[in-house]
Motif scaffolding. Sequence first.
Motif, PDB file in Angstrom:
ATOM      1  N   ARG A   1       0.999  -1.127  -0.070  1.00  0.00           N
ATOM      2  CA  ARG A   1       0.035  -0.038   0.077  1.00  0.00           C
ATOM      3  C   ARG A   1       0.761   1.288   0.083  1.00  0.00           C
ATOM      4  NH1 ARG A   1      -3.190   0.158   5.397  1.00  0.00           N
ATOM      5  NH2 ARG A   1      -4.424   1.502   4.132  1.00  0.00           N
TER       6      ARG A   1
ATOM      7  N   LEU B   1      -1.758  -2.939  -4.164  1.00  0.00           N
ATOM      8  CA  LEU B   1      -1.796  -4.128  -4.889  1.00  0.00           C
ATOM      9  C   LEU B   1      -1.666  -5.366  -3.976  1.00  0.00           C
ATOM     10  CD1 LEU B   1      -0.147  -5.355  -7.396  1.00  0.00           C
ATOM     11  CD2 LEU B   1       1.860  -5.375  -6.288  1.00  0.00           C
TER      12      LEU B   1
ATOM     13  N   ILE C   1      -2.373 -11.354  -9.613  1.00  0.00           N
ATOM     14  CA  ILE C   1      -2.634 -10.152  -9.131  1.00  0.00           C
ATOM     15  C   ILE C   1      -4.316 -10.159  -8.750  1.00  0.00           C
ATOM     16  CG2 ILE C   1      -2.990  -7.754  -9.741  1.00  0.00           C
ATOM     17  CD1 ILE C   1      -0.346  -7.846 -11.304  1.00  0.00           C
TER      18      ILE C   1
ATOM     19  N   HIS D   1      -5.633  -7.709  -7.110  1.00  0.00           N
ATOM     20  CA  HIS D   1      -6.236  -6.168  -6.959  1.00  0.00           C
ATOM     21  C   HIS D   1      -5.052  -5.259  -7.337  1.00  0.00           C
ATOM     22  CE1 HIS D   1      -8.489  -2.612  -6.119  1.00  0.00           C
ATOM     23  NE2 HIS D   1      -7.396  -2.436  -5.244  1.00  0.00           N
ATOM     24  N   TRP D   2      -5.357  -4.424  -8.160  1.00  0.00           N
ATOM     25  CA  TRP D   2      -4.423  -3.211  -8.269  1.00  0.00           C
ATOM     26  C   TRP D   2      -5.387  -1.987  -8.735  1.00  0.00           C
ATOM     27  CZ3 TRP D   2      -3.110  -0.864 -13.399  1.00  0.00           C
ATOM     28  CH2 TRP D   2      -2.436   0.172 -13.498  1.00  0.00           C
TER      29      TRP D   2
ATOM     30  N   PHE E   1       8.022  -6.743  -8.714  1.00  0.00           N
ATOM     31  CA  PHE E   1       6.573  -5.797  -8.574  1.00  0.00           C
ATOM     32  C   PHE E   1       7.053  -4.762  -7.342  1.00  0.00           C
ATOM     33  CE2 PHE E   1       5.055  -9.527 -10.537  1.00  0.00           C
ATOM     34  CZ  PHE E   1       4.165  -9.068 -11.651  1.00  0.00           C
TER      35      PHE E   1
ATOM     36  N   LEU F   1       5.798  -1.406  -5.532  1.00  0.00           N
ATOM     37  CA  LEU F   1       4.945  -0.387  -5.368  1.00  0.00           C
ATOM     38  C   LEU F   1       5.770   0.670  -4.619  1.00  0.00           C
ATOM     39  CD1 LEU F   1       2.023   0.623  -5.828  1.00  0.00           C
ATOM     40  CD2 LEU F   1       1.434  -0.036  -3.574  1.00  0.00           C
TER      41      LEU F   1
ATOM     42  N   LEU G   1       3.386   1.752  -9.838  1.00  0.00           N
ATOM     43  CA  LEU G   1       3.847   0.179  -9.771  1.00  0.00           C
ATOM     44  C   LEU G   1       4.938   0.050 -10.845  1.00  0.00           C
ATOM     45  CD1 LEU G   1       3.563  -2.612  -8.862  1.00  0.00           C
ATOM     46  CD2 LEU G   1       1.534  -2.689 -10.300  1.00  0.00           C
TER      47      LEU G   1
ATOM     48  N   VAL H   1      -0.605  -6.613 -16.498  1.00  0.00           N
ATOM     49  CA  VAL H   1      -1.364  -6.474 -15.408  1.00  0.00           C
ATOM     50  C   VAL H   1      -3.003  -6.441 -15.860  1.00  0.00           C
ATOM     51  CG1 VAL H   1       0.479  -5.242 -14.063  1.00  0.00           C
ATOM     52  CG2 VAL H   1      -1.402  -4.011 -15.056  1.00  0.00           C
TER      53      VAL H   1
ATOM     54  N   TRP I   1      -6.422   3.920 -15.261  1.00  0.00           N
ATOM     55  CA  TRP I   1      -5.085   2.902 -15.189  1.00  0.00           C
ATOM     56  C   TRP I   1      -4.247   3.179 -16.456  1.00  0.00           C
ATOM     57  CZ3 TRP I   1     -10.230   2.060 -14.282  1.00  0.00           C
ATOM     58  CH2 TRP I   1     -10.551   1.355 -12.962  1.00  0.00           C
TER      59      TRP I   1
ATOM     60  N   TRP J   1      -2.376   4.372 -10.857  1.00  0.00           N
ATOM     61  CA  TRP J   1      -3.631   4.542 -11.035  1.00  0.00           C
ATOM     62  C   TRP J   1      -4.147   5.804 -10.404  1.00  0.00           C
ATOM     63  CZ3 TRP J   1      -6.339   5.186  -6.498  1.00  0.00           C
ATOM     64  CH2 TRP J   1      -7.866   5.410  -6.482  1.00  0.00           C
TER      65      TRP J   1
END
Length: 725
Positions: free
Chosen positions: A11, A17, A28, A30-31, A128, A130, A136, A161, A225, A281
């Motif tokens: 976060r 993510l 994944i 959730h993103w 990956f 964040l 990301l 993604v 996104w 995002w």
Amino acid sequence: MSAEAGYAVLRAAGVALVMDLQGEAPQILHWGQDLGPLDAEGVEALRYSAETARVANSPEATRALTILPTERDTWSGFPGIEGHRAGTATTPRPVRESVHVDARDDAGGIVRCVLRDAVCALELVAEFELEPTGVLRVQWSATSLAESGEPFDLAHLTALVPIPARAVELLDFSGRWSRERAPQRLPLVDGAHVREVRRGKPGLDSPYLLVAGTPGFAHRRGEVWAAHVAWSGDQRWIAQRLPEGAGALGAVLGGGELLRPGEVRLAAGDRYDAPAVLFAWSDAGTDGLADRFHQRMRTRRPRERRQPVVLNTWEAVYFDHDMERLGELVDRAARIGVERIVLDDGWFRGRRDDRAGLGDWQIDTAVWPDGLDPIVARTREAGMEFGLWFEPEMVNLDSDVARAHPEWLLAPSGGVGASFRNQHVLDIGHPDAYAYLLEEISGLVARYDIDFIKWDHNRELHEAVAREAGGDRPGVRRQTLALYSLLDELHRRHPRLEIESCASGGGRIDLGILERTERVWTSDCNDPVERQDIQRWSDILLPPELLGSHVGAERAHTTHRSTDLSFRLVTAAFASPGIEWDITTCDDDDLGRLADWISFVISRRGLLHGGRRVHADLPDPQTLLHGTIAEDASAALFAWVRLASSGGPQGARVPFPGLSRDRDYIVRLPDAFGAPALHGSEPAWVAHARSADGFRVPGAVLTAAGLPMPVLQPASGLVLELTAA
């Protein structure tokens, strides 16, 4: 949390993510919008709800999208990886070997996934990350595990993604010379929207940023996104939706390097590192994306000082390098407050036009019998920095270096093919060509203590193959990596040196080149009408202090359109400002106006080059309201612009985005830009704004109701300065 928990939650800055680390390969879940501090039960609910309903004529197992989707996952879309070993090993089945999670509370973190593919004999590693800005970063690598036999011919390794089904519209960019970053909107429908760049650089028609969003997303509204391929060579960008979706989500978004056949052949132990793809995002439209990318750039490569105001000599003298004329240009630039002089094309051996000399990076003593010492000394004595133009990756066939070293050409052995601007490509991946360039450029930087290089790149790379003993080999990737190495080494040798990426204007602007350069030349077009839109869309990705923008002559070099000085000053102020104009032809009035403008932009540089960029969503495409606002909303500068005439109401209220509703603002109209051309009289409040006390307005009125704006003539602009009361 650790990988042993079977999931990862990262976060940062309102973004989350969430990854499922179980199964054959991670997924994944959730993103996007932050879901809060999810515990194991919350993640389990997200994981469990990712199993969708089975429909008729579908696989027996529920479809799921892994981080490297292949046909093994019953994914019928663009795969994450493709390649072969002499026509075999074409069905990769990557399996999770290990995962390491480094979560950093609310500052993001990294998930590192190691996959092993027994079919292709590859180790595949993904990071990956964040970042604290909410951006990301996804980066893949592939290493061949085969101990012998045929190499693995990698076709591509692409970062993909998933995005939700509510993302139904796409925005990306196209363009041409002097009209970069032209937006194009289209629906996201079943099938693939694929943009392939085969120019050896991102190109004047660069996709730049691929954005998917909710219906009608705009500068200030909508959930979006976005993906950016941070690479300066050939690229592929993709958004794809299938009727069955992407697991529990709607589509995929991503990209990577476009590889030519045979360009990457992985023998035992060989490794390929794919370029980073950056994803962002926002639930506040494209301005929200800009906030993230700008903050990322400013924190990742912070400037120790502000961008100087530049005078570039190109549109002033072109190839006519006469010291008397250039000396007068330098003197006048110093008097009006210019901080850096850049001597453009024409200083090196045999370079009297664009047909010869390129590649011979030795000073032309026929034009400069005393070297560049006279102009450098005059520039330094006037208290200004000195910069110099190069185009190191290119060569004229009519040059000593091309005649002596035909093996240094990045072109087929059977013939060089078509030229662009009478030039061809130098293979800087060739060790000897690389060493030649490094020593010639570094020697000049050291000799004259050069502060700045304008690094140009005026042609595309077609048939870009390296001439090797075993046959011509694809060379775009090698060329790009050699460029990065050359820039890095110049910075290592000369830590104070700053470099601008120019490629016929904005033909090489990406976050890969900007790891190694301090500015970009946004466009060869200094026409302020065209520049307003070019800069408007360019600053979604890049903060304004990186976008070179110069005040040109009244009649634009590129479009031949004539515009008022006032509008030219307004346009250049909201970027990295400079002048590209023969100011020896200016009268005292124009010189005075330029001096006042330079003084103003220097005094407001902290705001212009450190604030948040905002753009109003207006119904009339011929009017723009854009601005830069201090982080604490205590000050702002806005430009009110009319590009062309249009229908609709005249003089209606226009709300100002991004200001604080809870404080009053004093609105003033700075004198430094001169008076715009009006279509009729001004609204009553403007007279108060011109007074010493300014016009006081509650923030709630400015942001919700707005002000009735002056009706401007086409190709006009007005600057408003707002300070909190």
